[in-house]
Motif scaffolding. Structure first.
Motif, mmCIF file in Angstrom:
data_model
loop_
_atom_site.group_PDB
_atom_site.id
_atom_site.type_symbol
_atom_site.label_atom_id
_atom_site.label_comp_id
_atom_site.label_asym_id
_atom_site.label_seq_id
_atom_site.Cartn_x
_atom_site.Cartn_y
_atom_site.Cartn_z
ATOM 1 N N UNK A 1 -4.163 13.825 13.441
ATOM 2 C CA UNK A 1 -3.260 12.688 13.649
ATOM 3 C C UNK A 1 -3.734 11.422 12.932
ATOM 4 N N UNK A 2 -4.768 11.547 12.079
ATOM 5 C CA UNK A 2 -5.331 10.351 11.432
ATOM 6 C C UNK A 2 -4.247 9.603 10.650
ATOM 7 N N UNK A 3 -3.448 10.356 9.869
ATOM 8 C CA UNK A 3 -2.417 9.727 9.038
ATOM 9 C C UNK A 3 -1.410 8.974 9.904
ATOM 10 N N UNK A 4 -0.966 9.617 10.995
ATOM 11 C CA UNK A 4 0.028 9.001 11.881
ATOM 12 C C UNK A 4 -0.523 7.723 12.521
ATOM 13 N N UNK A 5 -1.781 7.748 12.926
ATOM 14 C CA UNK A 5 -2.385 6.573 13.566
ATOM 15 C C UNK A 5 -2.456 5.403 12.583
ATOM 16 N N UNK A 6 -2.812 5.714 11.311
ATOM 17 C CA UNK A 6 -2.878 4.647 10.307
ATOM 18 C C UNK A 6 -1.487 4.076 10.055
ATOM 19 N N UNK A 7 -0.481 4.949 10.137
ATOM 20 C CA UNK A 7 0.884 4.465 9.924
ATOM 21 C C UNK A 7 1.312 3.528 11.068
ATOM 22 N N UNK A 8 0.955 3.889 12.306
ATOM 23 C CA UNK A 8 1.284 3.032 13.454
ATOM 24 C C UNK A 8 0.644 1.652 13.291
ATOM 25 N N UNK B 1 1.015 -4.166 11.703
ATOM 26 C CA UNK B 1 0.501 -5.227 10.823
ATOM 27 C C UNK B 1 1.599 -5.911 10.025
ATOM 28 N N UNK B 2 2.481 -5.119 9.414
ATOM 29 C CA UNK B 2 3.428 -5.711 8.455
ATOM 30 C C UNK B 2 4.898 -5.387 8.749
ATOM 31 N N UNK B 3 5.148 -4.686 9.866
ATOM 32 C CA UNK B 3 6.533 -4.302 10.189
ATOM 33 C C UNK B 3 7.431 -5.494 10.469
ATOM 34 N N UNK C 1 9.685 -1.586 6.773
ATOM 35 C CA UNK C 1 9.197 -0.233 6.520
ATOM 36 C C UNK C 1 8.716 -0.036 5.078
ATOM 37 N N UNK C 2 9.274 -0.807 4.153
ATOM 38 C CA UNK C 2 8.783 -0.730 2.770
ATOM 39 C C UNK C 2 7.342 -1.230 2.713
ATOM 40 N N UNK C 3 7.064 -2.323 3.450
ATOM 41 C CA UNK C 3 5.690 -2.854 3.485
ATOM 42 C C UNK C 3 4.757 -1.871 4.183
ATOM 43 N N UNK C 4 5.280 -1.254 5.265
ATOM 44 C CA UNK C 4 4.480 -0.261 5.998
ATOM 45 C C UNK C 4 4.097 0.871 5.035
ATOM 46 N N UNK C 5 5.063 1.308 4.261
ATOM 47 C CA UNK C 5 4.850 2.387 3.295
ATOM 48 C C UNK C 5 3.707 2.028 2.332
ATOM 49 N N UNK C 6 3.746 0.803 1.830
ATOM 50 C CA UNK C 6 2.735 0.379 0.842
ATOM 51 C C UNK C 6 1.354 0.255 1.495
ATOM 52 N N UNK C 7 1.319 -0.402 2.660
ATOM 53 C CA UNK C 7 0.027 -0.611 3.335
ATOM 54 C C UNK C 7 -0.578 0.749 3.734
ATOM 55 N N UNK D 1 -9.995 -4.727 -6.833
ATOM 56 C CA UNK D 1 -9.076 -5.867 -6.980
ATOM 57 C C UNK D 1 -7.763 -5.459 -7.657
ATOM 58 N N UNK D 2 -7.807 -4.692 -8.767
ATOM 59 C CA UNK D 2 -6.515 -4.264 -9.344
ATOM 60 C C UNK D 2 -5.662 -3.477 -8.343
ATOM 61 N N UNK D 3 -6.294 -2.660 -7.511
ATOM 62 C CA UNK D 3 -5.547 -1.870 -6.517
ATOM 63 C C UNK D 3 -4.880 -2.774 -5.486
ATOM 64 N N UNK D 4 -5.644 -3.771 -5.003
ATOM 65 C CA UNK D 4 -5.080 -4.689 -4.009
ATOM 66 C C UNK D 4 -3.954 -5.514 -4.641
ATOM 67 N N UNK D 5 -4.180 -5.977 -5.887
ATOM 68 C CA UNK D 5 -3.131 -6.755 -6.577
ATOM 69 C C UNK D 5 -1.857 -5.922 -6.737
ATOM 70 N N UNK D 6 -2.031 -4.655 -7.088
ATOM 71 C CA UNK D 6 -0.875 -3.764 -7.233
ATOM 72 C C UNK D 6 -0.109 -3.656 -5.926
ATOM 73 N N UNK D 7 -0.845 -3.474 -4.817
ATOM 74 C CA UNK D 7 -0.213 -3.350 -3.496
ATOM 75 C C UNK D 7 0.533 -4.630 -3.125
ATOM 76 N N UNK D 8 -0.132 -5.794 -3.351
ATOM 77 C CA UNK D 8 0.518 -7.071 -3.002
ATOM 78 C C UNK D 8 1.755 -7.311 -3.872
ATOM 79 N N UNK D 9 1.646 -6.951 -5.150
ATOM 80 C CA UNK D 9 2.785 -7.109 -6.062
ATOM 81 C C UNK D 9 3.967 -6.267 -5.592
ATOM 82 N N UNK D 10 3.680 -5.040 -5.177
ATOM 83 C CA UNK D 10 4.765 -4.163 -4.701
ATOM 84 C C UNK D 10 5.383 -4.716 -3.410
ATOM 85 N N UNK D 11 4.544 -5.314 -2.560
ATOM 86 C CA UNK D 11 5.078 -5.910 -1.326
ATOM 87 C C UNK D 11 5.970 -7.104 -1.670
#
Lengths: 429, 189
Positions: free
Chosen positions: A76-83, A88-90, A96-102, A179-189
């Motif tokens: 259930x690790x994946x499900x718990x991280x999704x919750x 955090x961002x719902x 849900x788009x932000x949830x998907x990215x995070x 940092x590039x990974x975090x920037x990519x995530x923030x840009x997508x959000x």
């Protein structure tokens, strides 16, 4: 001797066009080249080189990071991280788009495979998004693109491959990807937020501290996984390979002992898939080692570097040329095949131009992340579209927003080296 | 034939999972012993050898399931009879390459018989490198077992890209059926 290169490229293209696996096509080309230039008596070396080519200790990290991702999916690790991501961002518009990215960013810290991310989160989050009114195309686009963050944020299987093939520190590559990974995530959000406001997509729930605390507690063991793994690797306590073994052990402990919900049948199937994925990549490495013997013997990469340097020695111009080349290659090749084919040939040029090989490693990884999103050969996008039952080209139209984000990060990383190298310089140099 | 293929698939699957587990256990033991202050001298050499075994046995399983990375786009653009011809040619090339590898592997085994591993002097390298000829033969068997099905697939419609198969996992069959239906619709006026 450099005239043999076009012949080899044409022969390789012909074999690949016939649908001969790329690994075997490389092997055939190498065998013929060695036979013609050095004689049949060299052929027994074929077996030795292919055996040695598959025995690299750092590459052991690949099967183990794949296995760690599989174990996460089997509990259930994946499900718990999704919750936790929902809490955090719902509350942001387009929740849900932000949830998907995070969620993808959480997953990226443990797994390192974008396809594994789609397989884990796609079947859960995509139906939920479509039900809440997001278009099928946007849903698939955001899931696919955010999954590619898995190869930018450490640990990353393409970075391990690059590190081994280019003899570059895997730990420094991992650090450079943060940092590039975090920037990519923030840009997508940011793009998701813009589209959500424009198209009136919903928020999930108002922000509640008690819910955040609750989901944080429920996922605290899962959150400890990246802390242990990346902390161990970055702190120098374990190597990247040992960190991967630690990831397996920790995921087994959390899923099997703490949460006690490990689905063993699913785990077995995932281990089989992991073994196949590992073998596919490793066979490519083994046959490319064979080709490497020939290329090194003839000093072909050095000759290409000299030829290129006689045209321009400006590192920014060389990087621009290599970026265009890698982006085109990404349209047609899987990321592992692209790294194995290209890195040994272009790295001498990169080094001769004074470009840091760690910096170039992040540039290669970003190009391949974009390649995973650009059809016709786009593993992550196609897998996502199949799960979402969406049309690949319709999704690609929406996905240009997110591909744009990845391109912007690529340009930033290419021309502002501290974006990727800042942390590396601070911690390791 | 179908039943033999299933048993053979299962046989390779069990070996692959065993080797995957073995690799993980060896590396985990390696760093645990190192932390405990008594490093295992053999662990990195044996783990690397186990990875080579996983590579070649896994490659035979990947061949049986058509999972090796390739590019089916050009072949799929050809008419049915050319698709079949290309598929048989590609399979022939795969078999010839692994046939050569099996022969050369057997030669190397004879040449190095008597040499031992550095970290485990009681283990003859003959057994370690045996994986090359043995797994090459298994690869050829996989290729031959898969051949009738892949010829049939090439005759009926577009071949599924190996990369897509890998990416889709459990969804592969569903998508292949949809692609065939799509190709059928395109051909039907």
């Amino acid at each position: 001797m450099i005239g043999t290169i076009p012949t080899m490229i044409v022969a390789l293209g012909a074999l690949v066009a016939l649908n001969v696996p790329i690994a075997i096509a490389l092997g055939v080309i190498a065998v013929v080249a060695i036979w013609v230039t050095q004689g049949a008596y060299m052929l027994p070396n074929l077996a030795l080189v292919m055996f040695e080519g598959a025995t690299s200790f750092p590459l052991l990290a690949i099967p183990m990071f794949i296995l760690a991702g599989a174990i996460m999916n089997s509990s259930s690790i994946t499900q718990r991280l999704m919750d936790l991501a929902v809490a955090m961002v719902g509350f942001i518009r387009g929740g849900l788009a932000h949830v998907n990215i995070v969620q993808s960013m959480f997953f990226a810290e443990i797994s390192g495979s974008a396809v594994a991310d789609v397989a884990a989160t796609g079947p859960i989050i995509m139906p939920a998004m479509i039900k809440r009114g997001y278009s099928r195309e946007f849903t698939a686009a955001v899931t696919s693109s955010s999954a590619s963050l898995a190869i930018i944020i450490p640990p990353s299987i393409p970075m391990i491959l690059y590190g081994v093939i280019g003899n570059v520190s895997i730990v420094q590559l991992f650090v450079a990807g943060i940092i590039p990974g975090i920037l990519g995530g923030l840009g997508m959000m940011a793009i998701s937020y813009y589209l959500a406001r424009k198209l009136g997509w919903p928020v999930e729930d108002r922000f509640r501290l008690d819910r955040l605390w609750e989901t944080f507690k429920a996922s605290s063991w899962a959150l400890l996984l990246p802390v242990i793994i990346l902390g161990g690797i970055f702190g120098g306590f374990v190597t990247a390979t040992e960190g991967a073994a630690l990831a397996v052990l920790a995921a087994l402990f959390v899923g099997g002992v703490i949460h006690r919900d490990l689905d063993l049948a699913h785990l077995y199937r995932s281990a089989v898939d992991g073994a196949i994925q590992t073998a596919v990549v490793m066979l490519l490495i083994a046959t490319s080692a064979l080709l490497g013997v020939y290329l090194t013997e003839q000093q072909i990469p050095q000759r290409i570097a000299e030829g290129m340097m006689s045209i321009t020695s400006n590192p920014y111009a060389i990087l621009a040329i290599l970026n265009v080349f890698l982006l085109i290659l990404g349209l047609f090749l899987h990321s592992a095949a692209a790294i194995i084919l290209v890195v040994p040939i272009v790295l001498p040029l990169v080094i001769a131009a004074g470009i840091d090989p760690v910096h170039f490693g992040i540039i290669v990884t970003l190009n391949l992340a974009i390649g995973q999103q650009t059809p016709p050969v786009a593993s992550v996008l196609i897998a996502t579209c199949a799960i979402a039952k969406a049309d690949i080209w319709e999704v690609t139209k929406v996905n240009t927003w997110f591909i744009g984000v990845l391109l912007a990060v690529l340009l930033l990383v290419t021309y502002v080296p501290p974006v990727s190298m800042g942390l590396v310089d601070y911690f390791y140099r | 034939m179908q039943q033999f293929r299933q048993i053979y698939d299962r046989f390779l699957e069990v070996i692959a999972v065993f080797l995957m587990t073995l690799v993980t256990v060896i590396v985990t033991l390696g760093f645990m012993f190192r932390w405990a202050g008594s490093s295992l001298v053999w662990y990195d050499e044996i783990a690397s050898i186990a990875l080579a075994w996983l590579t070649y046995f896994g490659a035979a399983l990947a061949a049986l399931r058509g999972s090796h990375l390739g590019f089916a786009g050009f072949v799929n653009s050809l008419p049915a009879q050319w698709r079949v011809a290309a598929t048989i040619t590609a399979s022939g090339i795969n078999i010839a390459f692994f046939g050569l590898l099996a022969l050369m592997g057997a030669k190397v085994m004879q040449a190095i018989a008597g040499l031992t591993l550095v970290s485990l002097p009681w283990l003859d390298q003959l057994w370690v490198t045996a994986v090359i000829p043995v797994a090459s033969v298994l690869f050829i068997i996989s290729e031959l077992l898969r051949l009738p099905a892949i010829i049939e697939e090439a005759r009926r419609g577009p071949l599924m890209d190996a990369e897509l198969k890998e990416a889709l996992g459990g969804h592969a069959d569903e998508v292949a059926a949809a692609a065939r239906a799509e190709a059928f619709r395109e051909r039907t006026p």
